[in-house]
Design a protein around this motif. Structure first.
Motif, PDB file in Angstrom:
ATOM      1  N   VAL A 292       0.842  -1.205   0.000  1.00  0.00           N
ATOM      2  CA  VAL A 292       0.000   0.000   0.000  1.00  0.00           C
ATOM      3  C   VAL A 292       0.874   1.251   0.000  1.00  0.00           C
ATOM      4  CG1 VAL A 292      -1.657   1.334   1.347  1.00  0.00           C
ATOM      5  CG2 VAL A 292      -1.943  -1.134   1.135  1.00  0.00           C
ATOM      6  N   SER A 293       1.913   1.256   0.825  1.00  0.00           N
ATOM      7  CA  SER A 293       2.804   2.406   0.911  1.00  0.00           C
ATOM      8  C   SER A 293       3.538   2.651  -0.401  1.00  0.00           C
ATOM      9  CB  SER A 293       3.821   2.179   2.037  1.00  0.00           C
ATOM     10  OG  SER A 293       4.709   3.259   2.142  1.00  0.00           O
ATOM     11  N   LEU A 294       4.001   1.586  -1.040  1.00  0.00           N
ATOM     12  CA  LEU A 294       4.704   1.724  -2.312  1.00  0.00           C
ATOM     13  C   LEU A 294       3.770   2.218  -3.409  1.00  0.00           C
ATOM     14  CD1 LEU A 294       6.885  -1.510  -2.122  1.00  0.00           C
ATOM     15  CD2 LEU A 294       7.719   0.850  -2.039  1.00  0.00           C
ATOM     16  N   ALA A 295       2.535   1.754  -3.371  1.00  0.00           N
ATOM     17  CA  ALA A 295       1.548   2.226  -4.350  1.00  0.00           C
ATOM     18  C   ALA A 295       1.281   3.714  -4.161  1.00  0.00           C
ATOM     19  CB  ALA A 295       0.252   1.428  -4.221  1.00  0.00           C
ATOM     20  N   ALA A 296       1.197   4.144  -2.905  1.00  0.00           N
ATOM     21  CA  ALA A 296       0.989   5.569  -2.617  1.00  0.00           C
ATOM     22  C   ALA A 296       2.185   6.394  -3.085  1.00  0.00           C
ATOM     23  CB  ALA A 296       0.765   5.769  -1.121  1.00  0.00           C
ATOM     24  N   ALA A 297       3.390   5.850  -2.933  1.00  0.00           N
ATOM     25  CA  ALA A 297       4.591   6.555  -3.395  1.00  0.00           C
ATOM     26  C   ALA A 297       4.563   6.723  -4.908  1.00  0.00           C
ATOM     27  CB  ALA A 297       5.839   5.785  -2.977  1.00  0.00           C
ATOM     28  N   SER A 298       4.126   5.696  -5.603  1.00  0.00           N
ATOM     29  CA  SER A 298       4.043   5.760  -7.067  1.00  0.00           C
ATOM     30  C   SER A 298       3.043   6.829  -7.506  1.00  0.00           C
ATOM     31  CB  SER A 298       3.637   4.396  -7.621  1.00  0.00           C
ATOM     32  OG  SER A 298       3.592   4.415  -9.035  1.00  0.00           O
ATOM     33  N   VAL A 299       1.916   6.911  -6.815  1.00  0.00           N
ATOM     34  CA  VAL A 299       0.899   7.912  -7.137  1.00  0.00           C
ATOM     35  C   VAL A 299       1.446   9.326  -6.902  1.00  0.00           C
ATOM     36  CG1 VAL A 299      -1.346   8.855  -6.460  1.00  0.00           C
ATOM     37  CG2 VAL A 299      -1.053   6.386  -6.696  1.00  0.00           C
ATOM     38  N   SER A 300       2.135   9.523  -5.796  1.00  0.00           N
ATOM     39  CA  SER A 300       2.692  10.842  -5.476  1.00  0.00           C
ATOM     40  C   SER A 300       3.729  11.265  -6.512  1.00  0.00           C
ATOM     41  CB  SER A 300       3.334  10.819  -4.083  1.00  0.00           C
ATOM     42  OG  SER A 300       2.361  10.585  -3.085  1.00  0.00           O
ATOM     43  N   ILE A 301       4.546  10.321  -6.950  1.00  0.00           N
ATOM     44  CA  ILE A 301       5.575  10.630  -7.945  1.00  0.00           C
ATOM     45  C   ILE A 301       4.928  11.082  -9.246  1.00  0.00           C
ATOM     46  CG2 ILE A 301       7.347   9.616  -9.425  1.00  0.00           C
ATOM     47  CD1 ILE A 301       8.172   7.881  -7.017  1.00  0.00           C
ATOM     48  N   ASN A 302       3.941  10.335  -9.710  1.00  0.00           N
ATOM     49  CA  ASN A 302       3.274  10.694 -10.968  1.00  0.00           C
ATOM     50  C   ASN A 302       2.532  12.019 -10.866  1.00  0.00           C
ATOM     51  OD1 ASN A 302       4.038   8.403 -12.515  1.00  0.00           O
ATOM     52  ND2 ASN A 302       2.500   7.161 -11.487  1.00  0.00           N
TER      53      ASN A 302
ATOM     54  N   TYR B 224       3.359  14.523  -8.888  1.00  0.00           N
ATOM     55  CA  TYR B 224       4.347  15.607  -8.851  1.00  0.00           C
ATOM     56  C   TYR B 224       4.944  15.852 -10.226  1.00  0.00           C
ATOM     57  CZ  TYR B 224       8.304  18.490  -7.519  1.00  0.00           C
ATOM     58  OH  TYR B 224       9.196  19.527  -7.429  1.00  0.00           O
ATOM     59  N   LEU B 225       5.081  14.819 -11.018  1.00  0.00           N
ATOM     60  CA  LEU B 225       5.572  15.012 -12.383  1.00  0.00           C
ATOM     61  C   LEU B 225       4.638  15.942 -13.152  1.00  0.00           C
ATOM     62  CD1 LEU B 225       6.804  11.412 -13.321  1.00  0.00           C
ATOM     63  CD2 LEU B 225       8.209  13.484 -13.098  1.00  0.00           C
TER      64      LEU B 225
ATOM     65  N   ASP C 239       0.153  34.840  -9.461  1.00  0.00           N
ATOM     66  CA  ASP C 239      -0.563  33.557  -9.511  1.00  0.00           C
ATOM     67  C   ASP C 239       0.406  32.380  -9.459  1.00  0.00           C
ATOM     68  OD1 ASP C 239      -2.937  34.904  -9.640  1.00  0.00           O
ATOM     69  OD2 ASP C 239      -3.170  34.698 -11.825  1.00  0.00           O
ATOM     70  N   LEU C 240       1.532  32.512 -10.151  1.00  0.00           N
ATOM     71  CA  LEU C 240       2.498  31.414 -10.165  1.00  0.00           C
ATOM     72  C   LEU C 240       3.165  31.252  -8.803  1.00  0.00           C
ATOM     73  CD1 LEU C 240       3.793  29.191 -11.764  1.00  0.00           C
ATOM     74  CD2 LEU C 240       5.493  30.820 -12.619  1.00  0.00           C
ATOM     75  N   VAL C 241       3.392  32.350  -8.099  1.00  0.00           N
ATOM     76  CA  VAL C 241       3.941  32.265  -6.739  1.00  0.00           C
ATOM     77  C   VAL C 241       2.988  31.479  -5.844  1.00  0.00           C
ATOM     78  CG1 VAL C 241       4.463  33.595  -4.654  1.00  0.00           C
ATOM     79  CG2 VAL C 241       5.365  34.333  -6.867  1.00  0.00           C
ATOM     80  N   ARG C 242       1.698  31.776  -5.964  1.00  0.00           N
ATOM     81  CA  ARG C 242       0.697  31.063  -5.151  1.00  0.00           C
ATOM     82  C   ARG C 242       0.614  29.591  -5.552  1.00  0.00           C
ATOM     83  NH1 ARG C 242      -0.256  34.368  -0.780  1.00  0.00           N
ATOM     84  NH2 ARG C 242       0.527  36.353  -1.542  1.00  0.00           N
ATOM     85  N   PHE C 243       0.758  29.316  -6.831  1.00  0.00           N
ATOM     86  CA  PHE C 243       0.744  27.922  -7.307  1.00  0.00           C
ATOM     87  C   PHE C 243       1.959  27.175  -6.751  1.00  0.00           C
ATOM     88  CE2 PHE C 243       2.094  24.670 -10.342  1.00  0.00           C
ATOM     89  CZ  PHE C 243       0.925  23.922 -10.478  1.00  0.00           C
ATOM     90  N   ALA C 244       3.099  27.829  -6.754  1.00  0.00           N
ATOM     91  CA  ALA C 244       4.318  27.205  -6.228  1.00  0.00           C
ATOM     92  C   ALA C 244       4.171  26.881  -4.747  1.00  0.00           C
ATOM     93  CB  ALA C 244       5.515  28.125  -6.447  1.00  0.00           C
ATOM     94  N   ASP C 245       3.509  27.763  -4.019  1.00  0.00           N
ATOM     95  CA  ASP C 245       3.343  27.564  -2.583  1.00  0.00           C
ATOM     96  C   ASP C 245       2.283  26.509  -2.274  1.00  0.00           C
ATOM     97  OD1 ASP C 245       3.752  28.144   0.196  1.00  0.00           O
ATOM     98  OD2 ASP C 245       1.925  29.334   0.172  1.00  0.00           O
ATOM     99  N   HIS C 246       1.158  26.572  -2.965  1.00  0.00           N
ATOM    100  CA  HIS C 246       0.030  25.684  -2.664  1.00  0.00           C
ATOM    101  C   HIS C 246       0.172  24.307  -3.294  1.00  0.00           C
ATOM    102  CE1 HIS C 246      -2.547  29.556  -2.068  1.00  0.00           C
ATOM    103  NE2 HIS C 246      -1.766  29.306  -1.049  1.00  0.00           N
ATOM    104  N   ASP C 247       0.672  24.222  -4.513  1.00  0.00           N
ATOM    105  CA  ASP C 247       0.677  22.964  -5.255  1.00  0.00           C
ATOM    106  C   ASP C 247       2.071  22.350  -5.402  1.00  0.00           C
ATOM    107  OD1 ASP C 247      -2.272  22.769  -6.526  1.00  0.00           O
ATOM    108  OD2 ASP C 247      -1.642  24.848  -6.556  1.00  0.00           O
ATOM    109  N   LEU C 248       3.002  23.151  -5.924  1.00  0.00           N
ATOM    110  CA  LEU C 248       4.335  22.614  -6.173  1.00  0.00           C
ATOM    111  C   LEU C 248       5.008  22.168  -4.875  1.00  0.00           C
ATOM    112  CD1 LEU C 248       6.552  22.211  -8.394  1.00  0.00           C
ATOM    113  CD2 LEU C 248       7.503  24.384  -7.608  1.00  0.00           C
ATOM    114  N   LEU C 249       5.048  23.032  -3.884  1.00  0.00           N
ATOM    115  CA  LEU C 249       5.719  22.712  -2.630  1.00  0.00           C
ATOM    116  C   LEU C 249       5.011  21.570  -1.903  1.00  0.00           C
ATOM    117  CD1 LEU C 249       8.017  23.398  -0.755  1.00  0.00           C
ATOM    118  CD2 LEU C 249       6.581  25.131   0.323  1.00  0.00           C
ATOM    119  N   LYS C 250       3.697  21.559  -1.961  1.00  0.00           N
ATOM    120  CA  LYS C 250       2.940  20.476  -1.322  1.00  0.00           C
ATOM    121  C   LYS C 250       3.260  19.137  -1.970  1.00  0.00           C
ATOM    122  CE  LYS C 250      -1.784  18.931  -0.387  1.00  0.00           C
ATOM    123  NZ  LYS C 250      -3.234  19.248  -0.567  1.00  0.00           N
ATOM    124  N   GLY C 251       3.265  19.101  -3.307  1.00  0.00           N
ATOM    125  CA  GLY C 251       3.584  17.861  -4.003  1.00  0.00           C
ATOM    126  C   GLY C 251       5.019  17.430  -3.759  1.00  0.00           C
ATOM    127  N   MET C 252       5.918  18.408  -3.679  1.00  0.00           N
ATOM    128  CA  MET C 252       7.336  18.124  -3.457  1.00  0.00           C
ATOM    129  C   MET C 252       7.560  17.460  -2.097  1.00  0.00           C
ATOM    130  SD  MET C 252      10.438  20.924  -3.517  1.00  0.00           S
ATOM    131  CE  MET C 252       9.752  21.699  -4.987  1.00  0.00           C
TER     132      MET C 252
END
Length: 312
Positions: free
Chosen positions: A155-165, A167-168, A194-207
């Motif tokens: 389950v953990s490995l499957a979740a890791a695969s989902v997170s990687i995809n 974030y890509l 808008d891009l600063v907010r995207f980086a903070d809300h989405d990019l950093l969260k996914g990272m």
């Protein structure tokens, strides 16, 4: 002779009366009044001149201060340009992370198949536990617990695969939007904000989510390796009671070499490479995270200076 005496007496009396008469005359009023105003007027003129000089100096200093403030004033456009530059610098680290994602994904898939093959080792441990009263192998004789470990790992490995995809996809969107920033566009300030907010809300969260999932994968690898090394040690011994257990751990085409030992060595090598790349990824996250937070602070300032361009 008497006449001379009388004349001398008259002259003497006149000389005595004259000073007395002069002393009794009043002092002219003009004498004191002309001296007093002259003494007061001089200090009044001096004080006014000093006050005017002080005000003139203070005004000159204020004018210099105003010019200094005007020369270092900053606008929302200046802040947008600054953030745009920093966003483009962050793209270098994001591209580096994306290159590592493919290798992380490959390792996670390999680990998923590797963990799935543990059913063979579970069976071997169960069989060995029937012959050996005390078998100091992790999970030996406790197949149900190890089965749960395998299930949780899957389950953990499957979740890791989902997170990687995920974030890509998120990182690619960030890169595309950063490359498209154009200071000549009328919406430039808004696009940067808008891009600063995207980086903070989405990019950093996914990272950070990928970082957590990969850290868990590394821990699973360490646990799996510990188990495999223990099993390999005891099953590889000369104890006749383990002969039957060994039969579960050999592949058909590897009669001369323990399949378990081969699997252990493979996991060890792959885990070392994975952990090395994970450390590099962690370093970029630690570098990028405060940079993005700084961008948000500057964007907040830009919005306060010119709130009409960023009301979202």
């Amino acid at each position: 002779m008497q006449i001379r005496i009388v004349i001398a007496a008259l002259l003497l009396g006149a000389s005595f009366i004259a000073p007395q008469a002069w002393a009794s005359e009043p002092i002219p009023a003009s004498l004191p009044t002309t001296a007093t105003p002259a003494a007061v007027a001089v200090p009044q003129v001096s004080d006014q001149a000093a006050a005017i000089a002080a005000l003139t100096k203070e005004n000159a200093l204020l004018q210099e201060r105003i010019k200094s403030l005007e020369s270092c004033s900053i606008s929302s456009t200046d802040l947008a340009a600054r953030n745009s530059k920093k966003l483009k610098e962050i793209t270098a680290d994001v591209r580096s992370q994306r290159q590592a994602m493919a290798e992380f994904e490959s390792y996670v898939k390999w680990m998923s198949g590797h963990v799935a093959s543990y059913s063979k080792y579970i069976q071997a441990s169960s069989v060995a536990a029937r012959f050996v009263k005390f078998f100091p192998i992790p999970y030996a004789g406790q197949a149900s617990l190890f089965t749960k470990f395998v299930s949780d790992s899957a389950v953990s490995l499957a979740a890791a695969s989902v997170s990687i995809n995920k974030y890509l996809g998120t990182s690619q969107q960030f890169l595309s939007r950063a490359d498209a920033l154009d200071p000549n566009k009328p919406t430039y300030n808004q696009d940067v904000s808008d891009l600063v907010r995207f980086a903070d809300h989405d990019l950093l969260k996914g990272m950070t989510e990928v970082q957590d999932r990969l850290t868990t994968t590394s821990q699973l690898s360490a646990s799996s390796l510990s188990f495999l090394e223990s099993v390999n040690h005891y099953v590889g011994s000369g104890d006749e009671a383990l002969t039957k257990a060994k039969s579960f751990l050999k592949s058909d085409d590897k009669a001369e070499k323990s399949f378990l030992a081969e699997s252990t060595a493979s996991l060890k090598n792959k885990a070392q490479v994975f952990n090395g790349k994970l450390q590099l990824f962690d370093a970029t996250v630690k570098k990028t995270s405060p940079q993005i937070k700084a961008l948000v602070a500057y964007d907040d300032l830009a919005r306060s200076l010119d709130p009409k361009f960023a009301k979202k």
